[in-house]
Write a protein that holds these residues in place. Structure first.
Motif, PDB file in Angstrom:
ATOM      1  N   ARG A  75       0.837  -1.211   0.000  1.00 10.39           N
ATOM      2  CA  ARG A  75       0.000   0.000   0.000  1.00 10.39           C
ATOM      3  C   ARG A  75       0.876   1.266   0.000  1.00 10.39           C
ATOM      4  O   ARG A  75       0.631   2.210  -0.734  1.00 10.39           O
ATOM      5  CB  ARG A  75      -0.945  -0.023   1.200  1.00 10.39           C
ATOM      6  N   ARG A  76       1.913   1.255   0.831  1.00  9.87           N
ATOM      7  CA  ARG A  76       2.838   2.412   0.860  1.00  9.87           C
ATOM      8  C   ARG A  76       3.494   2.598  -0.500  1.00  9.87           C
ATOM      9  O   ARG A  76       3.561   3.711  -1.020  1.00  9.87           O
ATOM     10  CB  ARG A  76       3.903   2.214   1.936  1.00  9.87           C
ATOM     11  N   ASN A  77       3.983   1.499  -1.078  1.00  8.41           N
ATOM     12  CA  ASN A  77       4.632   1.587  -2.387  1.00  8.41           C
ATOM     13  C   ASN A  77       3.669   2.087  -3.455  1.00  8.41           C
ATOM     14  O   ASN A  77       4.038   2.882  -4.317  1.00  8.41           O
ATOM     15  CB  ASN A  77       5.214   0.234  -2.794  1.00  8.41           C
ATOM     16  N   SER A  78       2.428   1.627  -3.389  1.00  4.12           N
ATOM     17  CA  SER A  78       1.426   2.053  -4.364  1.00  4.12           C
ATOM     18  C   SER A  78       1.187   3.551  -4.273  1.00  4.12           C
ATOM     19  O   SER A  78       1.153   4.246  -5.288  1.00  4.12           O
ATOM     20  CB  SER A  78       0.115   1.297  -4.131  1.00  4.12           C
ATOM     21  N   GLN A  79       1.018   4.038  -3.068  1.00  2.00           N
ATOM     22  CA  GLN A  79       0.723   5.466  -2.889  1.00  2.00           C
ATOM     23  C   GLN A  79       1.898   6.348  -3.296  1.00  2.00           C
ATOM     24  O   GLN A  79       1.698   7.439  -3.811  1.00  2.00           O
ATOM     25  CB  GLN A  79       0.283   5.716  -1.453  1.00  2.00           C
ATOM     26  N   ILE A  80       3.115   5.868  -3.095  1.00  2.00           N
ATOM     27  CA  ILE A  80       4.299   6.632  -3.482  1.00  2.00           C
ATOM     28  C   ILE A  80       4.436   6.692  -5.003  1.00  2.00           C
ATOM     29  O   ILE A  80       4.783   7.726  -5.569  1.00  2.00           O
ATOM     30  CB  ILE A  80       5.572   6.013  -2.860  1.00  2.00           C
ATOM     31  N   CYS A  81       4.115   5.576  -5.674  1.00  2.33           N
ATOM     32  CA  CYS A  81       4.413   5.447  -7.103  1.00  2.33           C
ATOM     33  C   CYS A  81       3.220   5.563  -8.036  1.00  2.33           C
ATOM     34  O   CYS A  81       3.392   5.488  -9.258  1.00  2.33           O
ATOM     35  CB  CYS A  81       5.098   4.107  -7.358  1.00  2.33           C
ATOM     36  N   GLU A  82       2.010   5.753  -7.517  1.00  2.00           N
ATOM     37  CA  GLU A  82       0.838   5.702  -8.402  1.00  2.00           C
ATOM     38  C   GLU A  82       0.874   6.752  -9.502  1.00  2.00           C
ATOM     39  O   GLU A  82       0.364   6.529 -10.590  1.00  2.00           O
ATOM     40  CB  GLU A  82      -0.451   5.796  -7.603  1.00  2.00           C
ATOM     41  N   SER A  83       1.489   7.896  -9.266  1.00  2.61           N
ATOM     42  CA  SER A  83       1.534   8.930 -10.301  1.00  2.61           C
ATOM     43  C   SER A  83       2.429   8.522 -11.475  1.00  2.61           C
ATOM     44  O   SER A  83       2.385   9.157 -12.532  1.00  2.61           O
ATOM     45  CB  SER A  83       2.002  10.261  -9.717  1.00  2.61           C
ATOM     46  N   SER A  84       3.213   7.460 -11.308  1.00  5.21           N
ATOM     47  CA  SER A  84       4.049   6.965 -12.408  1.00  5.21           C
ATOM     48  C   SER A  84       3.223   6.276 -13.488  1.00  5.21           C
ATOM     49  O   SER A  84       3.678   6.143 -14.623  1.00  5.21           O
ATOM     50  CB  SER A  84       5.100   5.985 -11.886  1.00  5.21           C
ATOM     51  N   LEU A  85       2.016   5.815 -13.115  1.00  2.20           N
ATOM     52  CA  LEU A  85       1.136   5.198 -14.115  1.00  2.20           C
ATOM     53  C   LEU A  85       0.447   6.292 -14.913  1.00  2.20           C
ATOM     54  O   LEU A  85      -0.006   7.286 -14.344  1.00  2.20           O
ATOM     55  CB  LEU A  85       0.060   4.352 -13.436  1.00  2.20           C
ATOM     56  N   PRO A  86       0.340   6.122 -16.217  1.00  2.00           N
ATOM     57  CA  PRO A  86      -0.371   7.121 -17.022  1.00  2.00           C
ATOM     58  C   PRO A  86      -1.813   7.304 -16.548  1.00  2.00           C
ATOM     59  O   PRO A  86      -2.464   6.349 -16.108  1.00  2.00           O
ATOM     60  CB  PRO A  86      -0.342   6.530 -18.435  1.00  2.00           C
ATOM     61  N   ARG A  87      -2.278   8.516 -16.635  1.00  2.00           N
ATOM     62  CA  ARG A  87      -3.640   8.860 -16.185  1.00  2.00           C
ATOM     63  C   ARG A  87      -4.699   7.992 -16.878  1.00  2.00           C
ATOM     64  O   ARG A  87      -5.655   7.558 -16.258  1.00  2.00           O
ATOM     65  CB  ARG A  87      -3.905  10.336 -16.466  1.00  2.00           C
ATOM     66  N   SER A  88      -4.519   7.734 -18.166  1.00  2.00           N
ATOM     67  CA  SER A  88      -5.514   6.937 -18.894  1.00  2.00           C
ATOM     68  C   SER A  88      -5.588   5.507 -18.357  1.00  2.00           C
ATOM     69  O   SER A  88      -6.675   4.928 -18.264  1.00  2.00           O
ATOM     70  CB  SER A  88      -5.199   6.918 -20.389  1.00  2.00           C
ATOM     71  N   VAL A  89      -4.465   4.934 -17.958  1.00  2.00           N
ATOM     72  CA  VAL A  89      -4.444   3.583 -17.397  1.00  2.00           C
ATOM     73  C   VAL A  89      -5.141   3.595 -16.040  1.00  2.00           C
ATOM     74  O   VAL A  89      -5.963   2.725 -15.745  1.00  2.00           O
ATOM     75  CB  VAL A  89      -2.994   3.056 -17.275  1.00  2.00           C
ATOM     76  N   ARG A  90      -4.834   4.591 -15.207  1.00  2.50           N
ATOM     77  CA  ARG A  90      -5.478   4.690 -13.888  1.00  2.50           C
ATOM     78  C   ARG A  90      -6.987   4.862 -14.031  1.00  2.50           C
ATOM     79  O   ARG A  90      -7.759   4.233 -13.313  1.00  2.50           O
ATOM     80  CB  ARG A  90      -4.892   5.856 -13.087  1.00  2.50           C
ATOM     81  N   ARG A  91      -7.402   5.703 -14.957  1.00  5.19           N
ATOM     82  CA  ARG A  91      -8.833   5.940 -15.161  1.00  5.19           C
ATOM     83  C   ARG A  91      -9.538   4.660 -15.615  1.00  5.19           C
ATOM     84  O   ARG A  91     -10.606   4.309 -15.131  1.00  5.19           O
ATOM     85  CB  ARG A  91      -9.056   7.064 -16.170  1.00  5.19           C
ATOM     86  N   HIS A  92      -8.919   3.938 -16.533  1.00  3.48           N
ATOM     87  CA  HIS A  92      -9.502   2.689 -17.022  1.00  3.48           C
ATOM     88  C   HIS A  92      -9.584   1.650 -15.894  1.00  3.48           C
ATOM     89  O   HIS A  92     -10.592   0.939 -15.771  1.00  3.48           O
ATOM     90  CB  HIS A  92      -8.686   2.155 -18.202  1.00  3.48           C
ATOM     91  N   CYS A  93      -8.547   1.566 -15.076  1.00  7.29           N
ATOM     92  CA  CYS A  93      -8.566   0.654 -13.921  1.00  7.29           C
ATOM     93  C   CYS A  93      -9.701   1.022 -12.971  1.00  7.29           C
ATOM     94  O   CYS A  93     -10.424   0.159 -12.493  1.00  7.29           O
ATOM     95  CB  CYS A  93      -7.246   0.722 -13.157  1.00  7.29           C
ATOM     96  N   ASP A  94      -9.841   2.305 -12.684  1.00 10.77           N
ATOM     97  CA  ASP A  94     -10.891   2.762 -11.764  1.00 10.77           C
ATOM     98  C   ASP A  94     -12.275   2.402 -12.291  1.00 10.77           C
ATOM     99  O   ASP A  94     -13.143   1.971 -11.532  1.00 10.77           O
ATOM    100  CB  ASP A  94     -10.781   4.273 -11.530  1.00 10.77           C
ATOM    101  N   GLU A  95     -12.481   2.548 -13.594  1.00 11.72           N
ATOM    102  CA  GLU A  95     -13.774   2.199 -14.195  1.00 11.72           C
ATOM    103  C   GLU A  95     -14.045   0.702 -14.055  1.00 11.72           C
ATOM    104  O   GLU A  95     -15.151   0.293 -13.710  1.00 11.72           O
ATOM    105  CB  GLU A  95     -13.801   2.596 -15.672  1.00 11.72           C
ATOM    106  N   ASN A  96     -13.040  -0.118 -14.313  1.00 12.50           N
ATOM    107  CA  ASN A  96     -13.200  -1.576 -14.217  1.00 12.50           C
ATOM    108  C   ASN A  96     -13.395  -2.030 -12.775  1.00 12.50           C
ATOM    109  O   ASN A  96     -14.089  -3.008 -12.517  1.00 12.50           O
ATOM    110  CB  ASN A  96     -11.999  -2.289 -14.821  1.00 12.50           C
ATOM    111  N   LEU A  97     -12.780  -1.329 -11.831  1.00 13.24           N
ATOM    112  CA  LEU A  97     -12.879  -1.714 -10.422  1.00 13.24           C
ATOM    113  C   LEU A  97     -14.273  -1.511  -9.847  1.00 13.24           C
ATOM    114  O   LEU A  97     -14.639  -2.157  -8.865  1.00 13.24           O
ATOM    115  CB  LEU A  97     -11.858  -0.927  -9.595  1.00 13.24           C
ATOM    116  N   VAL A  98     -15.074  -0.639 -10.439  1.00 11.36           N
ATOM    117  CA  VAL A  98     -16.412  -0.377  -9.917  1.00 11.36           C
ATOM    118  C   VAL A  98     -17.218  -1.672  -9.845  1.00 11.36           C
ATOM    119  O   VAL A  98     -17.784  -2.006  -8.805  1.00 11.36           O
ATOM    120  CB  VAL A  98     -17.139   0.703 -10.760  1.00 11.36           C
ATOM    121  N   LYS A  99     -17.260  -2.433 -10.934  1.00  7.64           N
ATOM    122  CA  LYS A  99     -18.027  -3.689 -10.964  1.00  7.64           C
ATOM    123  C   LYS A  99     -17.429  -4.738 -10.030  1.00  7.64           C
ATOM    124  O   LYS A  99     -18.153  -5.416  -9.303  1.00  7.64           O
ATOM    125  CB  LYS A  99     -18.060  -4.252 -12.390  1.00  7.64           C
TER     126      LYS A  99
END
Length: 181
Positions: A75-99
């Protein structure tokens, strides 16, 4: 030929896994994680399975039975590095995680467990929760494990029907004026 997608190497893949796992509402199976990770064309089954096993070995994920959860280290590593993922990938992941998260929450709130008894019968334990407290917890003796499984499937499809039937039964019959008879 240049690689396809934003996920280009093992580190990118691990960051994607941490991002997904940090936002999952509960423990998830590998195939659920794989489907969520397919938000990028650079993800493949073999690489993902290697990355996940390495992350379990390094303490970023934990595995219990067939489900994975993120650890505090992850969790710590994720929060430190999440901005390294492109915004479009994060947005797509967030959409898929809803279901997926909706299904995980429901799974946590509606549970059934079958315990075989020595005499060939089975005990079916049913639990319905509203998220923080139990609404219904019931144990039923079934003549066989097959019957218990059938009852469990009915309960899983519509747990509120059982809850409403039990509360109506406990309320007892009412007169036309709404008073107990």
């Amino acid at each position: 030929m240049p690689p396809i997608g934003f996920i280009q190497d093992d580190l990118d893949l691990k960051l994607l896994v941490l991002y997904i796992m940090d936002r999952a509402a509960g423990p998830i199976k590998f195939l659920q994680l794989f489907e969520l990770a397919l938000c990028d064309a650079g993800v493949d089954y073999f690489s993902l399975s290697q990355a996940v096993e390495h992350m379990v070995a390094t303490g970023q994920l934990s595995k219990e039975d067939d489900r994975y959860t993120i650890t505090e280290k992850g969790r710590r590593n994720s929060q430190i590095c999440e901005s390294s993922l492109p915004r479009s990938v994060r947005r797509h992941c967030d959409e898929n995680l809803v279901k997926v998260n909706e299904a995980l929450r429901r799974e946590a709130q509606v549970r059934s467990q079958i315990m075989d008894n020595a005499d060939g019968t089975a005990t079916l334990c049913l639990t319905l929760e509203d998220g923080s407290s139990p609404l219904l917890h019931m144990a039923l003796l079934a003549p066989s494990a097959e019957q218990a499984q059938s009852w469990a499937e009915v309960f899983q499809r519509d747990p509120s029907a059982l809850y409403l039937s039990v509360t109506r039964l406990l309320d007892g019959p009412k007169s036309p004026k709404g008073e107990p008879v």
